[in-house]
Write a protein that holds these residues in place. Structure first.
Motif, PDB file in Angstrom:
ATOM      1  N   ALA A   1       0.849  -1.194   0.000  1.00 27.70           N
ATOM      2  CA  ALA A   1       0.000   0.000   0.000  1.00 27.70           C
ATOM      3  C   ALA A   1       0.883   1.243   0.000  1.00 27.70           C
ATOM      4  N   TYR A   2       0.470   2.240  -0.783  1.00 25.60           N
ATOM      5  CA  TYR A   2       1.172   3.524  -0.854  1.00 25.60           C
ATOM      6  C   TYR A   2       0.179   4.612  -0.444  1.00 25.60           C
ATOM      7  N   ILE A   3       0.493   5.343   0.613  1.00 28.06           N
ATOM      8  CA  ILE A   3      -0.435   6.335   1.156  1.00 28.06           C
ATOM      9  C   ILE A   3       0.267   7.681   1.296  1.00 28.06           C
ATOM     10  N   ASN A   4      -0.358   8.713   0.769  1.00 28.21           N
ATOM     11  CA  ASN A   4       0.166  10.076   0.855  1.00 28.21           C
ATOM     12  C   ASN A   4      -0.872  10.935   1.577  1.00 28.21           C
ATOM     13  N   PRO A   5      -0.686  11.191   2.887  1.00 28.52           N
ATOM     14  CA  PRO A   5      -1.681  11.959   3.645  1.00 28.52           C
ATOM     15  C   PRO A   5      -1.780  13.413   3.193  1.00 28.52           C
ATOM     16  N   LYS A   6      -0.707  13.961   2.654  1.00 25.86           N
ATOM     17  CA  LYS A   6      -0.733  15.348   2.215  1.00 25.86           C
ATOM     18  C   LYS A   6      -1.593  15.497   0.957  1.00 25.86           C
ATOM     19  N   GLU A   7      -1.415  14.582  -0.028  1.00 24.53           N
ATOM     20  CA  GLU A   7      -2.202  14.607  -1.262  1.00 24.53           C
ATOM     21  C   GLU A   7      -3.536  13.881  -1.104  1.00 24.53           C
ATOM     22  N   LYS A   8      -3.695  13.184   0.051  1.00 24.36           N
ATOM     23  CA  LYS A   8      -4.889  12.383   0.308  1.00 24.36           C
ATOM     24  C   LYS A   8      -5.105  11.354  -0.808  1.00 24.36           C
ATOM     25  N   LYS A   9      -4.043  10.621  -1.088  1.00 30.85           N
ATOM     26  CA  LYS A   9      -4.060   9.588  -2.118  1.00 30.85           C
ATOM     27  C   LYS A   9      -3.663   8.249  -1.511  1.00 30.85           C
ATOM     28  N   SER A  10      -4.355   7.183  -1.945  1.00 27.71           N
ATOM     29  CA  SER A  10      -4.012   5.829  -1.520  1.00 27.71           C
ATOM     30  C   SER A  10      -3.986   4.914  -2.736  1.00 27.71           C
ATOM     31  N   MET A  11      -2.955   4.074  -2.816  1.00 28.72           N
ATOM     32  CA  MET A  11      -2.850   3.090  -3.896  1.00 28.72           C
ATOM     33  C   MET A  11      -2.424   1.759  -3.306  1.00 28.72           C
ATOM     34  N   ILE A  12      -2.769   0.696  -4.007  1.00 30.13           N
ATOM     35  CA  ILE A  12      -2.368  -0.636  -3.561  1.00 30.13           C
ATOM     36  C   ILE A  12      -1.892  -1.452  -4.747  1.00 30.13           C
ATOM     37  N   ASP A  13      -0.859  -2.231  -4.518  1.00 32.38           N
ATOM     38  CA  ASP A  13      -0.290  -3.111  -5.541  1.00 32.38           C
ATOM     39  C   ASP A  13      -0.471  -4.549  -5.076  1.00 32.38           C
ATOM     40  N   VAL A  14      -1.354  -5.303  -5.755  1.00 30.85           N
ATOM     41  CA  VAL A  14      -1.597  -6.704  -5.399  1.00 30.85           C
ATOM     42  C   VAL A  14      -0.505  -7.548  -6.054  1.00 30.85           C
ATOM     43  N   ILE A  15       0.387  -8.091  -5.247  1.00 30.07           N
ATOM     44  CA  ILE A  15       1.507  -8.872  -5.782  1.00 30.07           C
ATOM     45  C   ILE A  15       1.132 -10.350  -5.891  1.00 30.07           C
ATOM     46  N   SER A  16       0.586 -10.919  -4.811  1.00 29.94           N
ATOM     47  CA  SER A  16       0.164 -12.325  -4.864  1.00 29.94           C
ATOM     48  C   SER A  16      -0.942 -12.560  -3.850  1.00 29.94           C
ATOM     49  N   LEU A  17      -1.895 -13.416  -4.251  1.00 33.15           N
ATOM     50  CA  LEU A  17      -3.015 -13.792  -3.389  1.00 33.15           C
ATOM     51  C   LEU A  17      -3.203 -15.301  -3.463  1.00 33.15           C
ATOM     52  N   PRO A  18      -3.123 -16.003  -2.326  1.00 33.92           N
ATOM     53  CA  PRO A  18      -3.384 -17.450  -2.345  1.00 33.92           C
ATOM     54  C   PRO A  18      -4.810 -17.723  -2.821  1.00 33.92           C
ATOM     55  N   GLN A  19      -4.989 -18.850  -3.487  1.00 36.54           N
ATOM     56  CA  GLN A  19      -6.296 -19.186  -4.035  1.00 36.54           C
ATOM     57  C   GLN A  19      -7.292 -19.480  -2.927  1.00 36.54           C
ATOM     58  N   LEU A  20      -8.537 -19.027  -3.124  1.00 33.99           N
ATOM     59  CA  LEU A  20      -9.618 -19.247  -2.173  1.00 33.99           C
ATOM     60  C   LEU A  20     -10.719 -20.087  -2.818  1.00 33.99           C
ATOM     61  N   PRO A  21     -11.620 -20.665  -2.025  1.00 30.79           N
ATOM     62  CA  PRO A  21     -12.804 -21.323  -2.613  1.00 30.79           C
ATOM     63  C   PRO A  21     -13.611 -20.303  -3.411  1.00 30.79           C
TER      64      PRO A  21
END
Length: 265
Positions: free
Chosen positions: A177-197
């Motif tokens: 997660a990348y968060i900039n409180p001054k610019e009020k911006k949030s981003m997320i980079d999904v790298i890997s997620l284990p498989q779910l039902p």
């Protein structure tokens, strides 16, 4: 593109009649008006003239002497009809020639009309392809602009980086997660997620003093840098396993990944 008025005129056969001198006074004036007024009609008229000249030259072949002799012999033996005058013979020949010419130019006019329609269709295809190409360029420019904005955010000194790693329930889970409180911006980079039902999904939350705020469902298909809602005064982030479609309330199970934020320090 040819308008309906010109198309109707070309399709009427009046241009052919004018070319072989078979028009009335009013038809002659109408034909000459169209030829003088519309370049497309003038061009069609010139094409018809060229075709007439070409056809005349093509068919101007001397008949074999043997055919002429056969015809003369037949006339001497069995005269079929006696023509009353040279004028009648001339009129009959002209009538046949006019009929053949009318058929020829009717076909030529139809051919030109079809060619013009075909050309119009091809032009429309080209216009559509250019439009699609411009649309693709606009989409690519928009994507490039978004990437540049994200790059600027990542390299902003005010942007904080937070790595969320999965616990024993999701060992291979990793998001950044990348968060900039001054610019009020949030981003997320999904790298890997284990498989779910099939009936389960990963969902990310922002932790406030007295509640959890839903920031959206995570998916392997979203393995790219993307914006998520910025949450003022968030104390931390967590990822939980929820029913398919997501939930408005985080499950009571222990999150599979969580991290505290330094935004209030």
């Amino acid at each position: 593109m040819m308008n309906d008025k010109i198309t109707t005129f070309l399709n009427s056969g009046l241009l052919n009649k004018y070319l072989i001198g078979q028009t009335t006074t009013s038809e002659t004036l109408e034909a000459e008006h169209f030829i003088a007024e519309y370049p497309a009609v003038q061009k069609a008229y010139e094409v018809l003239q060229n075709k007439l000249e070409f056809t005349a030259q093509l068919n101007a072949e001397k008949a074999p002497q043997s055919i002429l002799e056969d015809v003369l012999n037949t006339i001497e033996e069995k005269p079929v009809v006696t023509l009353k005058s040279k004028r009648t013979k001339k009129w009959y020949s002209l009538a046949i020639a006019a009929s053949l010419a009318a058929l020829l130019f009717a076909g030529s006019s139809a051919y030109l009309f079809n060619q013009n329609n075909k050309l119009s269709d091809e032009n429309q295809i080209i216009v559509d392809e250019i439009f699609d190409l411009r649309s693709d360029i606009a989409d690519n420019n928009n994507t490039l602009h978004q990437l540049l904005e994200q790059f600027k955010q990542l390299n902003n000194p005010e942007t904080e980086k937070y790595v969320l790693k999965g616990n024993t329930r999701a060992k291979n889970l990793k998001t950044v997660a990348y968060i900039n409180p001054k610019e009020k911006k949030s981003m997320i980079d999904v790298i890997s997620l284990p498989q779910l039902p099939d009936d389960k999904v990963y969902q990310i939350w922002a932790e406030l003093q007295d509640k959890m705020v839903n920031l959206g469902v995570l998916s392997e298909a979203d393995r790219r840098l993307q914006e998520i809602p910025y949450t003022q005064d968030a104390l931390g982030l967590s990822i939980s396993i929820e029913p398919k479609g997501g939930s408005q309330v985080r499950s009571k199970d222990t999150p599979v990944a969580e991290i505290s934020l330094k935004l209030n320090e």
